[in-house]
Design a protein around this motif. Structure first.
Motif, mmCIF file in Angstrom:
data_model
loop_
_atom_site.group_PDB
_atom_site.id
_atom_site.type_symbol
_atom_site.label_atom_id
_atom_site.label_comp_id
_atom_site.label_asym_id
_atom_site.label_seq_id
_atom_site.Cartn_x
_atom_site.Cartn_y
_atom_site.Cartn_z
ATOM 1 N N GLU A 65 0.803 -1.233 0.020
ATOM 2 C CA GLU A 65 -0.059 0.040 0.066
ATOM 3 C C GLU A 65 0.738 1.152 -0.047
ATOM 4 N N HIS A 68 0.402 5.347 0.764
ATOM 5 C CA HIS A 68 -0.434 6.361 1.500
ATOM 6 C C HIS A 68 0.281 7.836 1.342
ATOM 7 N N ALA A 113 -5.026 6.455 1.546
ATOM 8 C CA ALA A 113 -4.641 5.420 0.404
ATOM 9 C C ALA A 113 -4.627 6.272 -0.765
ATOM 10 N N THR A 148 -3.541 2.630 -5.451
ATOM 11 C CA THR A 148 -3.076 1.673 -4.644
ATOM 12 C C THR A 148 -3.414 0.343 -4.525
ATOM 13 N N ARG A 153 -4.284 -2.693 -1.815
ATOM 14 C CA ARG A 153 -4.437 -2.834 -0.404
ATOM 15 C C ARG A 153 -4.264 -4.220 -0.093
#
Length: 295
Positions: free
Chosen positions: A112, A114, A232, A236, A238
């Motif tokens: 991920e 962020h 996020a 991306t 997860r």
């Protein structure tokens, strides 16, 4: 271990056959391939922003950790930004500004990505507003879509254009481009809008943080606009049981979806969507789309 060249950088790729998603058998090679395939759409949304990673070196059902500082062995060609922690301490963070950095991170099982709602060079100036819609018990992403449409129209009243994407988990994210506002002002505005919707329909919407209040409602999380919070990033992957993606949606999809599973978009589906429709969040990157928050 295979060595490849990406953007003029030599990268050693390791353990590509390692299964990161046991329930689907998805490997690290597939993660790396996904990020390489969608890089042209993804990179403009995270360029110049300090990145935090969720890493799952043993797979999403094993150990995971949130990595803010540059990992050990970070190449000297990776761009690093200096950010300020809650304590006031300065901390370095990676910027994922190019394909080589993206593939390097994916090879480290940085599943991920962020980012903040501001660029690393302008921490006092937000350029995005985000509203995170999270369905409480008894609600689904379909209910989040209902709330998203209400929020879209409410933001439009203030001259803000909104775009939608899946969170890649249970809910939706709404994004708008803004200018001339601090993260604190953006967070205060987002909170006020969430409270307005809650007041209009308390059976559907809640803006309060207490988890006990969320059952049977859609929680509008306005707090991710804080200068300390991250969200996020678009496109991306997860670290969910399946390799789902925080995938951009058209408003037609938001308005007409009738099956929650239809919005569980994965790394096998999103590249085809990008090839067919382009970046559905491209408008968010247009400087002319940025609006000012009402005074």
């Amino acid at each position: 271990m295979p060595i490849t060249e990406v953007g003029g950088r030599r990268l050693t790729l390791s353990h590509l056959d390692r299964v990161l998603w046991p329930r689907t058998g998805t490997t690290k090679a597939e993660l790396v391939h996904y990020y390489a395939t969608v890089a042209d759409a993804l990179l403009p949304h995270i360029h110049g922003r300090a990145a935090s990673f969720v890493r799952t070196p043993d797979g999403v059902e094993g150990q995971r950790f949130f990595q803010k500082r540059p990992p050990a062995g970070t190449p000297d060609w990776v761009t690093v930004a200096e950010t300020v922690r809650h304590s006031g301490e300065l901390m370095d963070q990676v910027q994922v500004n190019d394909l080589a950095t993206l593939i390097w991170a994916a090879n480290l099982a940085c599943v991920e990505i962020h980012t903040h709602q501001w660029r690393a060079g302008s921490p006092d100036s937000a350029d995005r507003l985000v509203l995170d819609l999270d369905p409480g018990e008894g609600r689904t992403v379909i209910d989040c879509c209902r709330v998203a449409l209400l929020l879209r129209d409410r933001l439009a009243e203030d001259g803000l254009q909104a775009w939608a994407k899946t969170s890649g988990a249970k809910g939706l994210h709404l994004l708008a481009a803004v200018r001339g506002a601090s993260p604190r002002a953006t967070s205060a505005y987002a909170k006020r809008i969430a409270q307005e919707l809650e007041a209009a329909d308390r059976d559907l919407v809640v803006s309060r943080m207490a988890k006990a209040d969320r059952a049977g409602r859609v929680f509008i999380d306005w707090s991710q606009n804080s200068e300390r919070k991250t969200t996020a990033a678009p496109y991306t992957v997860r670290a969910q049981p399946a390799p789902t993606v925080s995938a951009p949606l058209s408003w037609a999809e938001v308005a007409t979806v009738d099956d929650p599973r239809a919005l569980d978009l994965t790394i096998g589906q999103v590249p085809e969507r990008v090839a067919e429709h382009g970046d559905l969040l491209a408008g968010l990157l247009d400087p002319g789309a940025a609006g000012e928050l009402p005074g």
